[in-house]
Design an enzyme around this catalytic site. Sequence first.
Site, PDB file in Angstrom:
ATOM      1  N   VAL A   1     -17.460   2.644  -7.378  1.00  0.00           N
ATOM      2  CA  VAL A   1     -18.397   2.647  -6.261  1.00  0.00           C
ATOM      3  C   VAL A   1     -19.821   2.595  -6.796  1.00  0.00           C
ATOM      4  O   VAL A   1     -20.175   3.317  -7.730  1.00  0.00           O
ATOM      5  CB  VAL A   1     -18.194   3.913  -5.405  1.00  0.00           C
ATOM      6  CG1 VAL A   1     -19.229   4.001  -4.300  1.00  0.00           C
ATOM      7  CG2 VAL A   1     -16.782   3.937  -4.818  1.00  0.00           C
TER       8      VAL A   1
ATOM      9  N   GLY B   1     -18.302  -5.178  -9.405  1.00  0.00           N
ATOM     10  CA  GLY B   1     -17.366  -5.834 -10.308  1.00  0.00           C
ATOM     11  C   GLY B   1     -16.031  -6.062  -9.628  1.00  0.00           C
ATOM     12  O   GLY B   1     -15.940  -6.174  -8.409  1.00  0.00           O
TER      13      GLY B   1
ATOM     14  N   TYR C   1       0.835  -1.199   0.000  1.00  0.00           N
ATOM     15  CA  TYR C   1       0.000   0.000   0.000  1.00  0.00           C
ATOM     16  C   TYR C   1       0.871   1.251   0.000  1.00  0.00           C
ATOM     17  O   TYR C   1       1.628   1.501   0.937  1.00  0.00           O
ATOM     18  CB  TYR C   1      -0.937   0.018   1.200  1.00  0.00           C
ATOM     19  CG  TYR C   1      -2.040  -1.027   1.159  1.00  0.00           C
ATOM     20  CD1 TYR C   1      -2.338  -1.720  -0.016  1.00  0.00           C
ATOM     21  CD2 TYR C   1      -2.792  -1.315   2.285  1.00  0.00           C
ATOM     22  CE1 TYR C   1      -3.351  -2.669  -0.060  1.00  0.00           C
ATOM     23  CE2 TYR C   1      -3.812  -2.263   2.249  1.00  0.00           C
ATOM     24  CZ  TYR C   1      -4.076  -2.942   1.075  1.00  0.00           C
ATOM     25  OH  TYR C   1      -5.086  -3.878   1.040  1.00  0.00           O
TER      26      TYR C   1
END
Length: 305
Positions: free
Chosen positions: A225, A220, A52
């Site tokens: 969003v 998906g 990250y």
Amino acid sequence: MKKIRLGNSDLHVGEISLGCMRMDKLSKKEAAYVIENAMEAGVDLFDHADIYGGGKSEEVFADAIDLNSSIREKMIIQTKCGIRKGFFDFSKEHILTSVDGSLERLKTDYIDILLLHRPDALMEPEEVAEAFTKLKESGKVRHFGVSNQHPMQIKLLKKYLKEDLIVNQLQLSIMHTPMIDAGVNVNMQNDASVVRDSGILEYCRLHDITIQAWSPFQYGMINGVFVGNDQFPEVNAKLQELAEKKGVTDSAIAIAWILRHPAKIQPVVGTMNPERLKDIAQASEIQLTREEWYELYRAAGNKLP
């Protein structure tokens, strides 16, 4: 916030956790505000990964707070390893090196939970077991889990591990429900009946492995969003209807839908907006009825057999 037990461990945490993938974009002051407000709302598990922000998210998190013993004992720090540039790596060397890097960036002596991030096709479970045992005995990692793994991959690991696996992190939202669909459409000749993950939901429940739902607002494969998205008018109309009825936000309803499942799934929320996180945390205080849960499931485009 209500508490849940992670797997069969001694960890009891807030039923909503905070994903720190985007924390690398924040200043020290902004990150501190996010963390402090999260803990005030009852969110005490912070989810990281070595990749990250290229490691910067862990650094920003540590710099944002003074990790003295009193603060450290109030939070559960979870991180993940195994994704490298262009390949996955569950080798003993990489696991150990990754953990040392995370400990240094997080400025802590131990990680509460280490997860293997994405399945490594070349995994040698004996190596993983050696790495886990060394990390546990050294005190660097207290608990272990996986992410995005199906039952046979977990069974293979458990054959060699001394340590329990207490978490499996999987993508789940109202608009991404493959682990639920197959269980509803048993013995049907439709796409929803296809078992894509070897019954991972039921497996985790049977073996006391807590599912953590990542991307709970995405549709998906992280395509975007769905909450407030004009592409999905039916599910958003139902979210808004229930939000007004319960006195919370539509995002809180989307999380309450996950929390309503009896598997005691823990959503991993990635917002870096403190006020939005407070609103989402209200999901812990409401409970959808069975009828409301199915109304949302159908509004997302799912047809019951």
